[in-house]
Design a protein around this motif. Structure first.
Motif, mmCIF file in Angstrom:
data_model
loop_
_atom_site.group_PDB
_atom_site.id
_atom_site.type_symbol
_atom_site.label_atom_id
_atom_site.label_comp_id
_atom_site.label_asym_id
_atom_site.label_seq_id
_atom_site.Cartn_x
_atom_site.Cartn_y
_atom_site.Cartn_z
ATOM 1 N N ALA A 31 11.354 -0.013 15.478
ATOM 2 C CA ALA A 31 12.326 -1.011 15.040
ATOM 3 C C ALA A 31 12.824 -0.697 13.637
ATOM 4 N N GLY A 32 11.912 -0.230 12.769
ATOM 5 C CA GLY A 32 12.293 0.144 11.411
ATOM 6 C C GLY A 32 13.291 1.285 11.399
ATOM 7 N N GLU A 33 13.115 2.241 12.322
ATOM 8 C CA GLU A 33 14.060 3.362 12.405
ATOM 9 C C GLU A 33 15.440 2.867 12.814
ATOM 10 N N THR A 34 15.479 1.896 13.732
ATOM 11 C CA THR A 34 16.754 1.334 14.170
ATOM 12 C C THR A 34 17.440 0.558 13.053
ATOM 13 N N LEU A 35 16.633 -0.200 12.283
ATOM 14 C CA LEU A 35 17.177 -1.074 11.245
ATOM 15 C C LEU A 35 17.290 -0.393 9.881
ATOM 16 N N ASN A 36 16.781 0.850 9.792
ATOM 17 C CA ASN A 36 16.743 1.564 8.518
ATOM 18 C C ASN A 36 15.885 0.814 7.499
ATOM 19 N N LEU A 37 14.743 0.318 7.970
ATOM 20 C CA LEU A 37 13.775 -0.366 7.117
ATOM 21 C C LEU A 37 12.421 0.307 7.272
ATOM 22 N N SER A 38 11.557 0.123 6.285
ATOM 23 C CA SER A 38 10.213 0.672 6.381
ATOM 24 C C SER A 38 9.384 -0.150 7.359
ATOM 25 N N GLN A 39 8.319 0.462 7.872
ATOM 26 C CA GLN A 39 7.440 -0.255 8.793
ATOM 27 C C GLN A 39 6.847 -1.488 8.142
ATOM 28 N N SER A 40 6.459 -1.366 6.870
ATOM 29 C CA SER A 40 5.853 -2.501 6.174
ATOM 30 C C SER A 40 6.851 -3.633 5.984
ATOM 31 N N ALA A 41 8.121 -3.287 5.726
ATOM 32 C CA ALA A 41 9.145 -4.331 5.559
ATOM 33 C C ALA A 41 9.375 -5.078 6.868
ATOM 34 N N VAL A 42 9.407 -4.359 7.970
ATOM 35 C CA VAL A 42 9.569 -4.998 9.270
ATOM 36 C C VAL A 42 8.381 -5.896 9.571
ATOM 37 N N SER A 43 7.171 -5.401 9.311
ATOM 38 C CA SER A 43 5.958 -6.187 9.564
ATOM 39 C C SER A 43 5.956 -7.471 8.749
ATOM 40 N N ARG A 44 6.398 -7.381 7.479
ATOM 41 C CA ARG A 44 6.438 -8.580 6.624
ATOM 42 C C ARG A 44 7.428 -9.611 7.166
#
Length: 296
Positions: free
Chosen positions: A21-34
């Motif tokens: 999901a982070g790759e799709t949104l251009n966000l880090s894994q930790s940001a998505v998890s938060r």
């Protein structure tokens, strides 16, 4: 609910992991998890079961996902409608139809359509299973059965006729059947067993042969009409093929010409919410003209 968090939740539910999901949104894994943790905290509900192999929606997460998917599908539709130019149709257009119809009849006509409308980004999805237009798996479909959903618009295109065909090599080796009763002594290439056949009574040929010889009929099953067509070309047996596919093939011979299968109507189908789409309207009109010019 916070819109950004809902957008992230939808991406995670689609991808099945924070990383993808982070790759799709251009966000880090930790940001998505938060973002997901913050959404769960605000709702006071768990939305995912966390496992080593990925994420699985909870019951509450599944409910939210269904709603989010509907919302994003409608937004995609609205965005597409707004992006259409005033002067000429442009933008993405996804069409789905069966493998046989798409490969044999539709594909040779795509160049003509895109010459007329070069700004349309056309994607053709060939699938013998019906994609869900309401969920925007495709924008428009050419189907062999009328739509069952009330929110879909249908336009009858043409009726497909079926006859029996075989190769000269097969007939030289096994003889030419002259009556339906003769079919029971031949190898028949029929549509494979499936929960969702492309149209009712798809294996009328087998029913015809069985009616003359009980259950003992030699058959080969293929769950795709294009595969059946190719198999018949190589001399595998006799098959009931759509005329648009086999009629112009000089390497095939029509068997028992008077024996005709069920006539199958084809429909141009699209969601009610896309009724004002220029791209769909010009594609519909183009296909109607092509059907009128061809022996379908």
């Amino acid at each position: 609910m916070d819109w950004d968090k809902l957008r992230v939740f939808h991406a995670v539910a689609e991808a099945g992991s924070f990383t993808h999901a982070g790759e799709t949104l251009n966000l880090s894994q930790s940001a998505v998890s938060r973002q997901i943790s913050a959404l769960e905290e605000s709702l006071k509900l768990p939305l995912f079961h966390r496992h080593a192999r990925g994420l699985i929606l909870t019951e509450q997460g599944e409910v939210l996902y269904q709603t989010a998917r509907d919302v994003f599908a409608k937004l995609a539709t609205t965005e597409a409608l707004l992006s259409e130019g005033k002067d000429s149709p442009k933008g993405p257009l996804r069409l789905t139809t069966t493998v046989a119809l798409g490969s044999n009849w539709l594909a040779p006509r795509l160049a003509g359509f895109l010459e007329l409308y070069p700004e349309i980004g056309l994607t053709v999805i060939l699938n013998d299973s019906e994609l869900d237009l309401s969920m925007r798996q495709a924008d428009v479909a050419i189907r062999l059965t009328p739509p069952r959903q009330p929110d879909l618009i249908q336009r009858h295109l043409k009726t497909i006729k079926f006859h029996l065909y075989a190769s000269p090599e097969y007939l030289t080796k096994h003889g030419l059947p002259k009556t339906p009763a003769d079919l029971a002594a031949h190898r028949l290439v029929i549509y494979g067993e499936t929960a969702h056949p492309p149209f009712p009574n798809v294996n009328w040929l087998l029913d015809t042969a069985v009616g003359h010889r009980g259950r003992h009929v030699n058959v080969v099953r293929l769950n795709n009409y294009f595969a059946m067509y190719r198999a018949v070309q190589t001399g595998l047996g006799i098959a009931a093929l759509p005329d648009y596919m086999a009629r112009e093939d000089v390497g095939l011979i029509r068997v028992i010409p008077d024996l005709e299968g069920p006539q199958v109507p084809t429909y141009f189908v699209y969601p009610e919410e896309l009724r004002h789409s220029k791209r769909i309207m010009v594609l519909r009109d183009f296909l109607i003209q092509e059907v009128a010019k061809s022996q379908f």
